[in-house]
Design an enzyme around this catalytic site. Structure first.
Site, PDB file in Angstrom:
ATOM      1  N   HIS A   1       5.505   1.735   6.275  1.00 36.07           N
ATOM      2  CA  HIS A   1       4.186   1.301   6.214  1.00 36.07           C
ATOM      3  C   HIS A   1       4.130  -0.336   6.081  1.00 36.07           C
ATOM      4  O   HIS A   1       5.146  -0.919   6.164  1.00 36.07           O
ATOM      5  CB  HIS A   1       3.559   2.051   5.015  1.00 36.07           C
ATOM      6  CG  HIS A   1       3.133   3.343   5.092  1.00 36.07           C
ATOM      7  ND1 HIS A   1       1.879   3.791   5.090  1.00 36.07           N
ATOM      8  CD2 HIS A   1       3.911   4.409   5.386  1.00 36.07           C
ATOM      9  CE1 HIS A   1       1.856   5.059   5.318  1.00 36.07           C
ATOM     10  NE2 HIS A   1       3.005   5.850   5.573  1.00 36.07           N
TER      11      HIS A   1
ATOM     12  N   SER B   1      -7.703   6.895   7.900  1.00 38.00           N
ATOM     13  CA  SER B   1      -7.466   6.776   6.208  1.00 38.00           C
ATOM     14  C   SER B   1      -8.697   7.486   5.451  1.00 38.00           C
ATOM     15  O   SER B   1      -9.861   7.674   5.972  1.00 38.00           O
ATOM     16  CB  SER B   1      -7.420   5.281   5.742  1.00 38.00           C
ATOM     17  OG  SER B   1      -8.728   4.760   5.836  1.00 38.00           O
TER      18      SER B   1
ATOM     19  N   ASP C   1      -3.714   9.487   7.200  1.00 36.26           N
ATOM     20  CA  ASP C   1      -3.262   8.149   6.557  1.00 36.26           C
ATOM     21  C   ASP C   1      -3.379   8.194   4.928  1.00 36.26           C
ATOM     22  O   ASP C   1      -4.388   8.256   4.656  1.00 36.26           O
ATOM     23  CB  ASP C   1      -3.294   7.028   7.131  1.00 36.26           C
ATOM     24  CG  ASP C   1      -2.681   5.702   6.866  1.00 36.26           C
ATOM     25  OD1 ASP C   1      -1.354   6.017   6.675  1.00 36.26           O
ATOM     26  OD2 ASP C   1      -2.963   4.652   6.898  1.00 36.26           O
TER      27      ASP C   1
HETATM   28  P1  13P Z   1      -0.843  -2.980   7.423  1.00 40.03           P
HETATM   29  O1  13P Z   1      -1.668  -3.540   6.538  1.00 40.03           O
HETATM   30  O2  13P Z   1       0.566  -3.902   7.506  1.00 40.03           O
HETATM   31  O3  13P Z   1      -1.204  -3.140   8.713  1.00 40.03           O
HETATM   32  O4  13P Z   1      -0.456  -1.557   7.216  1.00 40.03           O
HETATM   33  C1  13P Z   1      -0.835  -0.453   7.378  1.00 40.03           C
HETATM   34  C2  13P Z   1      -0.667   0.732   6.893  1.00 40.03           C
HETATM   35  O5  13P Z   1       0.588   0.930   6.398  1.00 40.03           O
HETATM   36  C3  13P Z   1      -1.225   1.977   7.011  1.00 40.03           C
HETATM   37  O6  13P Z   1      -0.756   3.042   6.415  1.00 40.03           O
HETATM   38  O1  G3H Z   2      -2.937   2.356   4.086  1.00 44.39           O
HETATM   39  C1  G3H Z   2      -3.920   1.265   4.354  1.00 44.39           C
HETATM   40  C2  G3H Z   2      -4.480   1.143   5.685  1.00 44.39           C
HETATM   41  O2  G3H Z   2      -4.709  -0.188   6.017  1.00 44.39           O
HETATM   42  C3  G3H Z   2      -5.759   1.857   5.548  1.00 44.39           C
HETATM   43  O3  G3H Z   2      -6.632   0.991   4.668  1.00 44.39           O
HETATM   44  O4  G3H Z   2      -7.882   2.703   2.994  1.00 44.39           O
HETATM   45  O5  G3H Z   2      -8.962   0.265   3.666  1.00 44.39           O
HETATM   46  O6  G3H Z   2      -8.718   2.135   5.415  1.00 44.39           O
HETATM   47  P1  G3H Z   2      -8.372   1.321   4.111  1.00 44.39           P
HETATM   48 ZN    ZN Z   3       0.320   2.654   4.622  1.00 47.59          ZN
END
Ligand code: 13P
Ligand code: G3H
Ligand code: ZN
Length: 314
Positions: free
Chosen positions: A213, A50, A83
């Site tokens: 997601h 991410s 992500d």
């Molecule tokens: P969770 O917070 O349910 O693990 O989802 C993660 C996610 O969608 C990352 O893009």
């Molecule tokens: O999409 C959400 C994921 O859990 C990533 O979260 O942006 O805190 O790394 P983050």
């Molecule tokens: Zn997500």
């Protein structure tokens, strides 16, 4: 070298009625825990980074850690995915950095604007051999500036729009809002997913891979450990694993999991600190955390149905 895109994985997952686990990575221990699980279970894998992970650990560190995993497991197909990329520039940077898949998440924008930026990302990515996930509808959690958890049902993906969106953008997969949200507090009462939304989109776009997601389950084992050893998450609630398995049998080909990794690591670290208050060697608490992640991911691969599917996805 088994660094791959997601095309073959999704094709096989769709046909086989299973889903690929897409796990978020932020450091070495999390990555090692996930990778040792998929190596033992012979499962295809998507490792995702991410923007938060990038600012915490930097792309070069994360990419180097992932490259080691790829080199050590040439028999396992591994995709490396951005992500929730928010702009064309972010996606371009990850494409240029050698990611095999990127997500452009312009779902906060109006439909036409979402189409415009997604199309631009698709053009650049495809010209560089990279696949693109886009998003329609709005989830809670990280998008809560737009949608509160209570309002999720009003922001599900629209099946008619989904068809038009895919046609206009040429994206390779689509994240559809179907009642899940990010983080550990997904539901206040009975968890409920909009399977009808998934079904309707799948009927209009046969064979097209959808993404879910916010798919952590908030496992009781880790929630209990966290609460027992000084944490305060009594009202945490995730997506039941039976619902994840059901979605995986449908058009959902990619299931995103981050919160369950965070909770496994946190639970074990809390346990070590509580039981051994004189411990201060990071290897003595990160090690058990890594092991807990491995066991949890092995279990998830069976929930998703992708254990043993590595070879057919190569
Ligand atoms: P969770 O917070 O349910 O693990 O989802 C993660 C996610 O969608 C990352 O893009
Ligand atoms: O999409 C959400 C994921 O859990 C990533 O979260 O942006 O805190 O790394 P983050
Ligand atoms: Zn997500």
């Amino acid at each position: 070298m088994a660094l791959v895109g997601t095309k073959k994985m999704f094709e096989m997952a769709y046909k086989g009625g299973y889903a690929i686990g897409a796990f978020n990575v932020n450091n070495m221990e999390i990555t090692q825990g996930i990778v040792s699980a998929i190596a033992e279970e012979k499962a295809p894998l998507i490792l995702q980074v991410s923007r938060g992970a990038r600012s915490y650990a930097s792309i070069s560190y994360l990419k180097s850690i992932i490259n080691v995993a790829v080199e050590e497991h040439p028999d396992i197909p591994i995709a490396i995915h951005l992500d929730h990329g928010d702009t064309f520039e972010t996606c371009k940077q990850f494409v240029d950095d050698g990611f095999t898949s990127v997500m452009i998440d312009a779902s906060k924008q109006a439909f036409d604007k979402n189409v415009e930026v997604t199309k631009k990302v698709v053009e650049y990515s495809h010209a560089n051999g990279v696949v693109v996930e886009a998003e329609l509808g709005q989830l809670g959690g990280i998008e809560e500036d737009v949608v509160g958890v209570d309002d999720i049902s009003k922001h599900l993906a629209d099946p008619e729009e989904a068809v038009e969106f895919v046609k206009l953008t040429g994206c390779d997969s689509l994240a559809v809002a179907c009642g899940t949200s990010h983080g550990a507090y997904k539901f206040k009462s009975e968890p409920k997913l909009a399977f009808d939304v998934i079904e309707k989109i799948a009927a209009k776009l046969p064979g097209f891979p959808l993404v879910m997601h916010g798919s952590s389950s908030v496992l009781k084992e880790f929630k209990d450990l966290i609460n027992k050893y000084g944490g305060d998450m009594p009202d945490a609630m995730g997506v039941p694993e039976a619902a994840i398995s059901q979605a995986a049998k449908m058009a959902i080909c990619k299931v995103n999991i981050d919160t369950d990794l965070r909770m496994a690591l946190t639970a074990k670290i809390r346990q070590v600190f509580a039981e051994q208050p004189r411990e201060f060697d990071p290897r003595k608490y990160l090690g058990p955390g890594r092991e807990a992640i491995k066991d949890m991911v092995k279990h998830k691969l069976h929930v998703l149905g992708c254990a043993g599917k590595a070879a057919e996805c190569m």
